[in-house]
Design a protein around this motif. Structure first.
Motif, PDB file in Angstrom:
ATOM      1  N   TRP A 186       6.449   3.048 -12.739  1.00  0.00           N
ATOM      2  CA  TRP A 186       7.851   3.445 -12.867  1.00  0.00           C
ATOM      3  C   TRP A 186       8.343   4.378 -11.773  1.00  0.00           C
ATOM      4  CZ3 TRP A 186      10.938   0.982 -16.234  1.00  0.00           C
ATOM      5  CH2 TRP A 186      10.323   0.291 -17.293  1.00  0.00           C
ATOM      6  N   ARG A 187       7.482   5.211 -11.202  1.00  0.00           N
ATOM      7  CA  ARG A 187       7.975   6.185 -10.219  1.00  0.00           C
ATOM      8  C   ARG A 187       7.873   5.689  -8.777  1.00  0.00           C
ATOM      9  NH1 ARG A 187      11.484   8.770 -12.388  1.00  0.00           N
ATOM     10  NH2 ARG A 187      11.534   9.944 -10.452  1.00  0.00           N
ATOM     11  N   MET A 188       6.970   4.729  -8.526  1.00  0.00           N
ATOM     12  CA  MET A 188       6.852   4.274  -7.134  1.00  0.00           C
ATOM     13  C   MET A 188       7.706   3.023  -6.935  1.00  0.00           C
ATOM     14  SD  MET A 188       2.884   5.116  -6.219  1.00  0.00           S
ATOM     15  CE  MET A 188       2.996   4.725  -4.469  1.00  0.00           C
ATOM     16  N   SER A 189       8.383   2.955  -5.781  1.00  0.00           N
ATOM     17  CA  SER A 189       9.279   1.825  -5.540  1.00  0.00           C
ATOM     18  C   SER A 189       8.485   0.610  -5.065  1.00  0.00           C
ATOM     19  CB  SER A 189      10.298   2.204  -4.470  1.00  0.00           C
ATOM     20  OG  SER A 189       9.622   2.360  -3.242  1.00  0.00           O
ATOM     21  N   ALA A 190       9.106  -0.555  -5.193  1.00  0.00           N
ATOM     22  CA  ALA A 190       8.460  -1.789  -4.741  1.00  0.00           C
ATOM     23  C   ALA A 190       8.116  -1.668  -3.259  1.00  0.00           C
ATOM     24  CB  ALA A 190       9.377  -2.978  -4.976  1.00  0.00           C
ATOM     25  N   GLN A 191       9.008  -1.007  -2.529  1.00  0.00           N
ATOM     26  CA  GLN A 191       8.779  -0.888  -1.089  1.00  0.00           C
ATOM     27  C   GLN A 191       7.532  -0.039  -0.804  1.00  0.00           C
ATOM     28  OE1 GLN A 191      11.641   1.469   0.906  1.00  0.00           O
ATOM     29  NE2 GLN A 191      10.999   0.758   2.950  1.00  0.00           N
ATOM     30  N   GLN A 192       7.405   1.071  -1.529  1.00  0.00           N
ATOM     31  CA  GLN A 192       6.217   1.919  -1.329  1.00  0.00           C
ATOM     32  C   GLN A 192       4.944   1.154  -1.684  1.00  0.00           C
ATOM     33  OE1 GLN A 192       7.662   4.969  -3.935  1.00  0.00           O
ATOM     34  NE2 GLN A 192       8.091   6.394  -2.263  1.00  0.00           N
ATOM     35  N   LEU A 193       4.999   0.408  -2.771  1.00  0.00           N
ATOM     36  CA  LEU A 193       3.810  -0.337  -3.181  1.00  0.00           C
ATOM     37  C   LEU A 193       3.458  -1.398  -2.142  1.00  0.00           C
ATOM     38  CD1 LEU A 193       4.464  -0.759  -7.010  1.00  0.00           C
ATOM     39  CD2 LEU A 193       3.149   0.996  -5.824  1.00  0.00           C
ATOM     40  N   ASN A 194       4.491  -2.069  -1.624  1.00  0.00           N
ATOM     41  CA  ASN A 194       4.231  -3.114  -0.635  1.00  0.00           C
ATOM     42  C   ASN A 194       3.581  -2.565   0.629  1.00  0.00           C
ATOM     43  OD1 ASN A 194       5.077  -5.263  -2.151  1.00  0.00           O
ATOM     44  ND2 ASN A 194       7.216  -5.080  -1.480  1.00  0.00           N
ATOM     45  N   GLN A 195       3.882  -1.304   0.928  1.00  0.00           N
ATOM     46  CA  GLN A 195       3.254  -0.719   2.119  1.00  0.00           C
ATOM     47  C   GLN A 195       1.760  -0.488   1.925  1.00  0.00           C
ATOM     48  OE1 GLN A 195       5.657   2.748   2.763  1.00  0.00           O
ATOM     49  NE2 GLN A 195       7.295   1.580   3.742  1.00  0.00           N
ATOM     50  N   GLU A 196       1.327  -0.350   0.686  1.00  0.00           N
ATOM     51  CA  GLU A 196      -0.098  -0.073   0.433  1.00  0.00           C
ATOM     52  C   GLU A 196      -0.894  -1.310   0.036  1.00  0.00           C
ATOM     53  OE1 GLU A 196      -0.969   2.768   1.401  1.00  0.00           O
ATOM     54  OE2 GLU A 196       1.100   3.475   1.557  1.00  0.00           O
ATOM     55  N   VAL A 197      -0.207  -2.325  -0.501  1.00  0.00           N
ATOM     56  CA  VAL A 197      -0.911  -3.515  -0.961  1.00  0.00           C
ATOM     57  C   VAL A 197      -0.453  -4.701  -0.126  1.00  0.00           C
ATOM     58  CG1 VAL A 197      -1.416  -4.973  -2.961  1.00  0.00           C
ATOM     59  CG2 VAL A 197      -0.858  -2.575  -3.291  1.00  0.00           C
ATOM     60  N   ASP A 198      -1.406  -5.467   0.383  1.00  0.00           N
ATOM     61  CA  ASP A 198      -1.056  -6.567   1.279  1.00  0.00           C
ATOM     62  C   ASP A 198      -0.661  -7.839   0.520  1.00  0.00           C
ATOM     63  OD1 ASP A 198      -3.535  -6.603   0.211  1.00  0.00           O
ATOM     64  OD2 ASP A 198      -4.562  -7.372   1.972  1.00  0.00           O
ATOM     65  N   LEU A 199       0.148  -7.670  -0.515  1.00  0.00           N
ATOM     66  CA  LEU A 199       0.521  -8.854  -1.314  1.00  0.00           C
ATOM     67  C   LEU A 199       2.035  -8.892  -1.483  1.00  0.00           C
ATOM     68  CD1 LEU A 199      -2.152  -8.477  -4.128  1.00  0.00           C
ATOM     69  CD2 LEU A 199      -2.028 -10.375  -2.525  1.00  0.00           C
TER      70      LEU A 199
END
Ligand code: PHE
Length: 462
Positions: free
Chosen positions: A410-423
């Motif tokens: 809930w607190r991390m944005s899709a963009q932040q997650l995409n920067q850490e996960v290569d999917l």
């Protein structure tokens, strides 16, 4: 902002080190001691199936969430959560994930090291050939005598804490990474040798049938809950070990595949060792697979004692358990050691010794729980050992996992997650986020409530 963090400079030197370290953390007494006996007590195949389901639905999503936190924060879990709550404009409250995890690591280490000490004693028995011709009552006496021997338990606990502290004091690369690099391949080799021995000397087919065939009626509400609790403990999620190890991962790592590999290896070891153990148990007349916690220390020695070359197999087995426990204990202290070194510029050796000492002190209480303090109740009828296990495994781990799922979901944005996960943009990514937001928290809340319900009843019931 990631790059400028103090600890961001430390990275595993070699490819694959994170997989080995995280697998080392997850494969431990949970797989070898706990899993076979709880599977044995909860219907074999039915339990195995539920456990695999829980690993997929709750364990893996949170494992990935922890890895993402570590990669983004590039620091100890406490400082990672401090930085990320700032970055996501969230409350400082979330730092509690780090603090609770550090406490939980110390608590798990205290009783884990005592149990690992028993393994040291059994390794010694195996080398001396003490299991030869052992019967059920002889085996019970052997274990009871060990538990009653306070000084020996304290000595073995001390040895295991020292083994843990030495590796950690040497640092991330020279200590952790180089230890993991030889211990994990040796561990895998020993698991394979054990399986081959089980195929030759055990009732392998019967064991496979026991582990993998199931009746729907064996699935109960309670065993589903036990399976979920175990998926946390066995994957080492909920206390920040994976955040700490994840902070040392190189940028160009394939995150999704890595997480799947860790969960796959952890499950393979649990299943492989389980099959081997039951194959030996079925080959021994008169002993039962649903023994409970005594399976590894009481039942198995009897089985080993009756096998040709049983001494060798027993030594391989307990040697393997030592390695598995050792690579887990080091991960229990890494989060708090990283915190002390980066925040107070403490030397690794000093912070390792200090935290090792605290865990040792708590562990003294755990060791005395079987002799001098056997009648001392800390929490509602539980000894010190059981209290540490209960609070850490049934309260702090699920609570930590819940908060991690909520923060990343809930607190991390899709963009932040995409920067850490290569999917980025894939369906897997969407499913993962949905699991983190809804299903994993819900599932955890259910076990959480369920596992503390008996305690609440005990307190408020009368
Ligand atoms: N996963 C370890 C085991 O199965 C125990 C553990 C839990 C280690 C939490 C680190 C953190 O034995």
């Amino acid at each position: 902002m990631n790059q400028e963090h103090k600890l961001g400079a430390v990275t595993w030197a070699k490819r694959g080190s994170f997989i080995l370290a995280a697998t080392g953390s997850s494969v431990g007494l949970g797989n070898i001691w706990k899993f076979p006996y709880i599977a044995g007590q909860n219907g074999g195949g039915a339990f195995v199936l539920m456990y695999i389901g829980m690993v997929l639905l709750v364990g893996i999503p949170i494992l990935l969430a922890e890895l993402v936190l570590g990669r983004r924060g590039r620091a100890s879990p406490i400082n990672t959560m401090r930085a990320l709550s700032r970055e996501t404009h969230s409350s400082r409250f979330w730092t509690i994930i780090g603090w609770m995890g550090a406490l939980c690591g110390l608590m798990i280490l205290s009783f884990y090291s005592v149990a690992a000490g028993w393994v040291l004693a059994y390794f010694d028995h195996a080398l001396r050939g003490d299991f030869r011709g052992l019967d059920g009552s002889g085996s019970l006496t052997l274990f009871a005598n060990l538990l009653a021997n306070r000084d020996l338990l304290l000595l073995l606990h001390t040895v295991f804490i020292l083994m843990t502290v030495v590796v950690l004091a040497l640092g991330v690369k020279k200590g952790l990474e180089s230890a993991i690099r030889w211990m994990m391949p040796s561990l895998f080799a020993l698991v394979i040798v054990l399986l081959v021995a089980a195929m030759i000397e055990g009732e392998f087919a019967q064991s496979l049938r026991y582990m993998f065939s199931f009746k729907l009626s064996d699935i109960t509400w309670e065993s589903a809950l036990i399976a979920m609790g175990h998926s946390f403990f066995t994957l080492s999620v909920g206390m920040g070990a994976i955040i700490a190890y994840g902070a040392y991962t190189p940028r160009d790592m394939s995150v999704g595949r890595t997480v799947l590999a860790v969960a796959f290896l952890d499950t393979c070891v649990a299943l492989g060792v389980g099959v081997a153990i039951f194959a030996f148990v079925f080959a021994t007349p008169g002993i039962s697979p649903s023994q409970g916690p005594g399976l590894m220390f009481v039942t198995l020695p009897v089985a080993f004692g009756g096998l040709p070359a049983g001494d060798v197999i027993a030594s391989i087995f307990f040697g393997m358990v030592i390695l598995a426990a050792w690579t887990s204990t080091i991960s229990l202290l890494e989060p708090s050691i990283a915190y002390l070194t980066e925040t107070f510029k403490m030397h690794r050796a000093a912070s390792s010794a200090l935290l090792g000492f605290i865990a040792w002190l708590l562990g003294v209480g755990a060791a005395l729980s079987f002799n001098d303090w056997a009648h001392v109740e800390i929490l509602w009828g539980k000894t010190f050992f059981d209290t540490m296990d209960f609070v850490a495994s049934n309260i702090l781990l699920p609570l930590g996992g819940l908060l991690i799922a909520l923060f990343v979901g809930w607190r991390m944005s899709a963009q932040q997650l995409n920067q850490e996960v290569d999917l980025a943009g894939s369906r897997i990514m969407r499913i993962w986020r949905l699991l983190l937001r809804y299903l994993s928290p819900l599932a955890i809340l259910i076990i959480f409530v369920y596992s503390i319900l008996p305690v609440l009843q005990a307190v408020f019931g009368e």
